[in-house]
Motif scaffolding. Structure first.
Motif, PDB file in Angstrom:
ATOM      1  N   SER A   1     -27.660  38.558 -56.696  1.00 29.99           N
ATOM      2  CA  SER A   1     -28.961  38.688 -57.358  1.00 29.99           C
ATOM      3  C   SER A   1     -30.097  38.288 -56.421  1.00 29.99           C
ATOM      4  N   ASN A   2     -29.897  37.208 -55.668  1.00 31.55           N
ATOM      5  CA  ASN A   2     -30.913  36.785 -54.695  1.00 31.55           C
ATOM      6  C   ASN A   2     -31.087  37.825 -53.601  1.00 31.55           C
ATOM      7  N   ALA A   3     -29.979  38.412 -53.151  1.00 41.65           N
ATOM      8  CA  ALA A   3     -30.055  39.459 -52.127  1.00 41.65           C
ATOM      9  C   ALA A   3     -30.808  40.672 -52.664  1.00 41.65           C
ATOM     10  N   LEU A   4     -30.568  41.006 -53.916  1.00 35.62           N
ATOM     11  CA  LEU A   4     -31.280  42.129 -54.529  1.00 35.62           C
ATOM     12  C   LEU A   4     -32.778  41.836 -54.591  1.00 35.62           C
ATOM     13  N   SER A   5     -33.148  40.635 -54.957  1.00 31.86           N
ATOM     14  CA  SER A   5     -34.563  40.257 -54.988  1.00 31.86           C
ATOM     15  C   SER A   5     -35.183  40.337 -53.598  1.00 31.86           C
TER      16      SER A   5
ATOM     17  N   ILE B   1     -26.871  42.189 -44.159  1.00 34.13           N
ATOM     18  CA  ILE B   1     -28.215  42.739 -44.309  1.00 34.13           C
ATOM     19  C   ILE B   1     -28.967  42.583 -42.996  1.00 34.13           C
ATOM     20  N   SER B   2     -29.552  43.679 -42.548  1.00 38.04           N
ATOM     21  CA  SER B   2     -30.435  43.682 -41.384  1.00 38.04           C
ATOM     22  C   SER B   2     -31.637  44.549 -41.733  1.00 38.04           C
ATOM     23  N   ILE B   3     -32.827  44.050 -41.421  1.00 41.18           N
ATOM     24  CA  ILE B   3     -34.053  44.808 -41.668  1.00 41.18           C
ATOM     25  C   ILE B   3     -34.808  44.898 -40.351  1.00 41.18           C
ATOM     26  N   ALA B   4     -35.039  46.121 -39.913  1.00 41.42           N
ATOM     27  CA  ALA B   4     -35.736  46.345 -38.643  1.00 41.42           C
ATOM     28  C   ALA B   4     -37.226  46.039 -38.802  1.00 41.42           C
ATOM     29  N   SER B   5     -37.888  45.906 -37.697  1.00 39.03           N
ATOM     30  CA  SER B   5     -39.321  45.631 -37.686  1.00 39.03           C
ATOM     31  C   SER B   5     -40.095  46.819 -38.229  1.00 39.03           C
TER      32      SER B   5
ATOM     33  N   SER C   1     -42.479  37.950 -46.628  1.00 41.37           N
ATOM     34  CA  SER C   1     -41.406  36.959 -46.516  1.00 41.37           C
ATOM     35  C   SER C   1     -40.717  36.761 -47.859  1.00 41.37           C
ATOM     36  N   PHE C   2     -39.523  36.225 -47.767  1.00 41.28           N
ATOM     37  CA  PHE C   2     -38.728  35.849 -48.934  1.00 41.28           C
ATOM     38  C   PHE C   2     -38.073  34.528 -48.587  1.00 41.28           C
ATOM     39  N   ASN C   3     -38.300  33.532 -49.386  1.00 42.75           N
ATOM     40  CA  ASN C   3     -37.728  32.201 -49.154  1.00 42.75           C
ATOM     41  C   ASN C   3     -38.085  31.692 -47.745  1.00 42.75           C
ATOM     42  N   ASN C   4     -39.350  31.862 -47.396  1.00 45.45           N
ATOM     43  CA  ASN C   4     -39.905  31.421 -46.109  1.00 45.45           C
ATOM     44  C   ASN C   4     -39.284  32.102 -44.891  1.00 45.45           C
TER      45      ASN C   4
ATOM     46  N   LEU D   1     -34.188  42.285 -51.118  1.00 43.36           N
ATOM     47  CA  LEU D   1     -34.315  43.696 -50.754  1.00 43.36           C
ATOM     48  C   LEU D   1     -35.434  44.387 -51.538  1.00 43.36           C
ATOM     49  N   GLU D   2     -35.637  43.991 -52.780  1.00 46.03           N
ATOM     50  CA  GLU D   2     -36.739  44.556 -53.561  1.00 46.03           C
ATOM     51  C   GLU D   2     -38.088  44.148 -52.968  1.00 46.03           C
ATOM     52  N   THR D   3     -38.180  42.915 -52.470  1.00 49.15           N
ATOM     53  CA  THR D   3     -39.407  42.468 -51.817  1.00 49.15           C
ATOM     54  C   THR D   3     -39.679  43.305 -50.575  1.00 49.15           C
ATOM     55  N   ALA D   4     -38.644  43.483 -49.755  1.00 48.48           N
ATOM     56  CA  ALA D   4     -38.799  44.297 -48.544  1.00 48.48           C
ATOM     57  C   ALA D   4     -39.133  45.745 -48.902  1.00 48.48           C
ATOM     58  N   ASP D   5     -38.489  46.282 -49.917  1.00 52.61           N
ATOM     59  CA  ASP D   5     -38.717  47.665 -50.326  1.00 52.61           C
ATOM     60  C   ASP D   5     -40.153  47.886 -50.795  1.00 52.61           C
ATOM     61  N   THR D   6     -40.669  46.950 -51.561  1.00 56.61           N
ATOM     62  CA  THR D   6     -42.048  47.057 -52.037  1.00 56.61           C
ATOM     63  C   THR D   6     -43.028  47.045 -50.868  1.00 56.61           C
TER      64      THR D   6
END
Length: 167
Positions: free
Chosen positions: A60-64, A150-154, A122-125, A66-71
């Motif tokens: 659930s935290n991972a989904l949150s 999970i990896s998110i590119a720049s 950011s998510f959780n600092n 990813l939703e932050t990054a997606d937005t």
């Protein structure tokens, strides 16, 4: 005969205590004396259920995250589309120099905003879109190895449009 009566009363008292313990815990087996094998199985299953509960919270935290990054990336995408519209608009010879200057200024402001979103999302600092959020493991199961990577590119303007082929 009195001794037998006392023993009977003591056994009855022990059984009452055992039944009360079972009722209060909701478990058939409340100690190793009741059923050692059953207690071991119940303990193992209980630990597995607790682990799955925590794994569900992790997912659930991972989904949150990813939703932050997606937005944020949706916003970046909208800004990139606007820059494209401006580029198409600026390519018309019907515009004056002042019009083109205004278009270039708007595109520069959008690029600055993309840089800000990339640097500050950011998510959780933890910065998500700055390119440093890579190889993170999320435990999604009760057992070792049941993870999600999970990896998110720049999404910095200097990194957009570049690519790397993997696999």
């Amino acid at each position: 005969m009195a001794a037998k009566a006392i023993q009977g009363v003591n056994r009855a008292q022990d059984q009452i205590e055992q039944n009360m313990d079972r009722l209060s815990t909701g478990k058939k087996v409340s100690s190793g004396a009741d059923d050692a094998a059953g207690l071991a199985m119940a303990t193992r299953l209980s630990a597995q259920v607790q682990s799955l509960s925590i794994a569900t919270k992790n997912a659930s935290n991972a989904l949150s995250l990813l939703e932050t990054a997606d937005t944020a990336l949706d916003e970046v995408s909208d800004m990139i589309n606007r820059i494209r519209e401006l580029a198409v608009q600026a390519s018309s010879d019907a515009l004056s120099t002042t019009d083109r200057t205004n278009i270039v200024n708007e595109a520069a402001q959008l690029e600055t905003e993309i840089e800000s979103v990339s640097a500050n999302t950011s998510f959780n600092n933890e910065r998500l879109l700055a390119g440093s959020f890579t190889g993170r493991q999320i435990q999604t199961g009760a057992n070792a190895g049941e993870t999600l990577s999970i990896s998110i590119a720049s999404s910095a303007p200097s990194a957009l449009g570049s690519y790397a082929s993997t696999g």
